[in-house]
Design a protein around this motif. Structure first.
Motif, PDB file in Angstrom:
ATOM      1  N   SER A 129      -2.076  11.784 -10.836  1.00 49.45           N
ATOM      2  CA  SER A 129      -1.819  10.697 -11.778  1.00 49.45           C
ATOM      3  C   SER A 129      -1.038  11.184 -12.982  1.00 49.45           C
ATOM      4  O   SER A 129      -0.079  10.539 -13.432  1.00 49.45           O
ATOM      5  CB  SER A 129      -3.148  10.084 -12.231  1.00 49.45           C
ATOM      6  OG  SER A 129      -2.927   9.080 -13.191  1.00 49.45           O
ATOM      7  N   SER A 174      -7.186   8.529   0.358  1.00 50.15           N
ATOM      8  CA  SER A 174      -6.288   7.556  -0.268  1.00 50.15           C
ATOM      9  C   SER A 174      -7.006   6.763  -1.350  1.00 50.15           C
ATOM     10  O   SER A 174      -6.466   6.521  -2.433  1.00 50.15           O
ATOM     11  CB  SER A 174      -5.721   6.607   0.797  1.00 50.15           C
ATOM     12  OG  SER A 174      -4.924   5.613   0.200  1.00 50.15           O
ATOM     13  N   LYS A 195      -5.874   6.846  -5.232  1.00 45.52           N
ATOM     14  CA  LYS A 195      -5.394   5.585  -5.826  1.00 45.52           C
ATOM     15  C   LYS A 195      -6.207   5.177  -7.043  1.00 45.52           C
ATOM     16  O   LYS A 195      -5.731   4.410  -7.891  1.00 45.52           O
ATOM     17  CB  LYS A 195      -5.421   4.473  -4.787  1.00 45.52           C
ATOM     18  CG  LYS A 195      -4.331   4.582  -3.737  1.00 45.52           C
ATOM     19  CD  LYS A 195      -4.386   3.430  -2.757  1.00 45.52           C
ATOM     20  CE  LYS A 195      -3.251   3.517  -1.734  1.00 45.52           C
ATOM     21  NZ  LYS A 195      -3.299   2.398  -0.764  1.00 45.52           N
ATOM     22  N   LEU A 202      -4.322   6.329  -9.990  1.00 48.54           N
ATOM     23  CA  LEU A 202      -2.903   5.965 -10.067  1.00 48.54           C
ATOM     24  C   LEU A 202      -2.752   4.542 -10.577  1.00 48.54           C
ATOM     25  O   LEU A 202      -3.631   3.687 -10.368  1.00 48.54           O
ATOM     26  CB  LEU A 202      -2.252   6.095  -8.681  1.00 48.54           C
ATOM     27  CG  LEU A 202      -2.127   7.523  -8.131  1.00 48.54           C
ATOM     28  CD1 LEU A 202      -1.673   7.487  -6.685  1.00 48.54           C
ATOM     29  CD2 LEU A 202      -1.134   8.332  -8.963  1.00 48.54           C
ATOM     30  N   GLN A 215       3.098   3.350  -5.153  1.00 52.65           N
ATOM     31  CA  GLN A 215       3.024   3.130  -3.710  1.00 52.65           C
ATOM     32  C   GLN A 215       2.714   4.463  -3.023  1.00 52.65           C
ATOM     33  O   GLN A 215       3.560   5.340  -2.929  1.00 52.65           O
ATOM     34  CB  GLN A 215       4.347   2.557  -3.206  1.00 52.65           C
ATOM     35  CG  GLN A 215       4.712   1.211  -3.808  1.00 52.65           C
ATOM     36  CD  GLN A 215       6.047   0.715  -3.310  1.00 52.65           C
ATOM     37  OE1 GLN A 215       6.660   1.308  -2.439  1.00 52.65           O
ATOM     38  NE2 GLN A 215       6.517  -0.405  -3.876  1.00 52.65           N
ATOM     39  N   LEU A 216       1.497   4.617  -2.569  1.00 44.99           N
ATOM     40  CA  LEU A 216       1.044   5.888  -1.983  1.00 44.99           C
ATOM     41  C   LEU A 216       1.001   5.760  -0.472  1.00 44.99           C
ATOM     42  O   LEU A 216       0.372   4.842   0.067  1.00 44.99           O
ATOM     43  CB  LEU A 216      -0.332   6.251  -2.528  1.00 44.99           C
ATOM     44  CG  LEU A 216      -0.904   7.622  -2.114  1.00 44.99           C
ATOM     45  CD1 LEU A 216      -1.733   8.216  -3.258  1.00 44.99           C
ATOM     46  CD2 LEU A 216      -1.774   7.488  -0.875  1.00 44.99           C
ATOM     47  N   LEU A 222       4.853   9.328  -3.330  1.00 45.88           N
ATOM     48  CA  LEU A 222       4.778   8.323  -4.395  1.00 45.88           C
ATOM     49  C   LEU A 222       6.186   7.982  -4.856  1.00 45.88           C
ATOM     50  O   LEU A 222       6.994   8.886  -5.114  1.00 45.88           O
ATOM     51  CB  LEU A 222       3.963   8.859  -5.587  1.00 45.88           C
ATOM     52  CG  LEU A 222       2.479   9.162  -5.323  1.00 45.88           C
ATOM     53  CD1 LEU A 222       1.874   9.877  -6.526  1.00 45.88           C
ATOM     54  CD2 LEU A 222       1.726   7.868  -5.065  1.00 45.88           C
TER      55      LEU A 222
END
Length: 441
Positions: free
Chosen positions: A49, A101, A105, A108, A113-114, A135
């Motif tokens: 992040s 994930s 996320k 983030l 968009q991961l 990303l």
């Protein structure tokens, strides 16, 4: 390999500690492994992040320079790539990737968009060891996170290295603990061995764990019984010798009163031989339990005097070497022992030589002759009481078979030993080894 108690205890404790470490390590992995992985992944999410926000805040031309400073290297690293083409998501239904994930996320921003993908040319069968997280920074560039084996356990090399470090750390303490536990046993064994060589040695120390104290008390009780037996034997032999001397004296006087001739000489010789046996038997019993107090012996003068006595008697005897310091011991007893060895050398050889070898911890005196020597099988037997080798060393040459035994008892009472060996050029060598610190009596 592990014959001693110390070595066996050391091996058992070391192997046991290694096994405990391995079991505890795998137990920790089984019961707490997932929790640790989740914590590590959360730290990873915070790093991603931060890197994502930081890269977005920089102009595009400054991003490569700062990206190198963000790379951790060991578990993961970052890279940049142009935002061209589409990204094929790898195994979206994989439970582990789904959890990873979700954790990533959480740190983030929503617009990130991961997606997960495999590096180009890497088959799906090895995806656990090569996962990339992509990303989108903006419309022109993407931030790629390269994960190194995120789902694996530590490698065998890492486990062996960990175990080796642990064993190296605990080995000195294990050895110290083993030596601390077995040191009383070593002291007891040393005291028992010293008592076997010298009955006048101190008793076994009754200290240490309860089992060792009980064993020490049992050994000391046995020691007292043996000493009483030796004392009783000496008293019995002394009484017998005293009682036999009077009738032997009367027999000699009556034999001398007989008319001359061979029978008279034979009787006198037999009476003298019996008296000699009685005297030497008593000397042998006393030699195993010395009562003479130790004194300071000037070794060089002491041995020179015995060599002079032998030369005055017409024998060829010489002295070589010198002692660096006096020796503390029972003078009369040691003189008897050396006289027995010198007489034995002159009896079976034409000459005798005494060699002195001195050091800080022991005094060695060698008595050498040029006689016929002995068979190897007899080198130890001739030190036994009443044993006489056949042929050249028999009753016809005189002696009762106790001279060497008396000498050995006297030397052993000083904590030493007598060793017989044949000389390379012929003859016999008697080596007397005396410790510089004789055992207390």
């Amino acid at each position: 390999m592990f014959r001693s108690l110390s070595a066996r205890l050391f091996a058992i404790l070391t192997v046991g500690l290694g096994a405990i470490q391995i079991v505890s390590f795998f137990g920790f992995i089984v019961f707490r492994g997932e929790e640790i992985k989740e914590q590590i992944t959360r730290f990873l999410g915070a790093d991603i992040s931060f890197a994502y926000d930081f890269m977005r805040s920089l102009p595009r031309e400054q991003r490569p320079e700062w990206l190198a400073r963000l790379n951790q290297g060991f578990h993961y690293r970052f890279s940049l790539e142009p935002a061209t083409g589409t990204i094929e998501n790898v195994m979206p239904d994989d439970e582990r990737l789904a959890r990873l994930s979700a954790i990533l996320k959480a740190d983030l921003p929503p617009e990130a968009q991961l997606t997960f993908r495999l590096p180009p040319g890497v088959p799906a069968s090895v995806r656990d060891k090569a996962i990339q997280t992509v990303l989108s920074i903006d419309d022109d560039e993407r931030l790629v996170l390269h994960l190194f084996d995120p789902f694996s356990l530590p490698s065998e090399g890492a486990l062996l290295g960990y175990l080796g470090v642990v064993l190296l750390a605990v080995t000195p303490f294990v050895w110290w603990a083993v030596r601390l536990a077995t040191r009383p046993i070593d002291r007891m064994l040393g005291a028992v061995e010293q008592f076997g060589r010298n009955p006048n040695s101190p008793p076994v120390s009754e200290s240490g764990p309860q089992e060792l104290r009980q064993a020490a008390r049992a050994v000391n009780a046995m020691r007292e019984r043996i000493l009483r037996h030796i004392e009783e034997r000496t008293q019995i032999l002394a009484a017998i010798a005293h009682d036999l001397q009077t009738p032997l004296t009367r027999l000699r006087l009556r034999a001398e009163a007989l008319d001359g001739g061979a029978p008279r000489e034979h009787i006198i010789r037999d009476v003298e031989y019996m008296a000699e046996l009685v005297t030497e038997g008593l000397d042998y019993a006393r030699s195993a339990h010395l009562t003479e107090k130790p004194s300071v012996i000037e070794v060089n003068q002491w041995l020179e005097g015995m060599v002079d006595d032998a030369q005055d008697a017409g024998a060829t005897c010489r002295l070589a070497g010198q002692a660096a310091a006096p020796f503390s011991g029972a003078l009369r007893a040691l003189t008897r022992a050396m006289q027995n060895l010198i007489e034995n050398a002159l009896k079976f050889g034409s000459e005798a030589e005494i060699r002195i070898e001195d050091s800080a911890d022991r005094l060695i005196i060698r008595v050498l002759d040029d006689g016929p020597g002995l068979d190897e099988a007899l080198l130890q037997k001739v030190l036994d009481p009443f044993f006489r080798a056949e042929l050249s060393r028999n009753r016809d040459t005189g002696g009762s078979g106790l001279g060497l035994s008396i000498a050995r008892n006297i030397v052993r009472a000083h904590g030493g030993e007598i060793v017989l060996a044949n000389r390379a050029g012929g003859g016999l060598q008697a080596t007397v080894e005396l410790p510089r610190r004789p055992p207390a009596r």
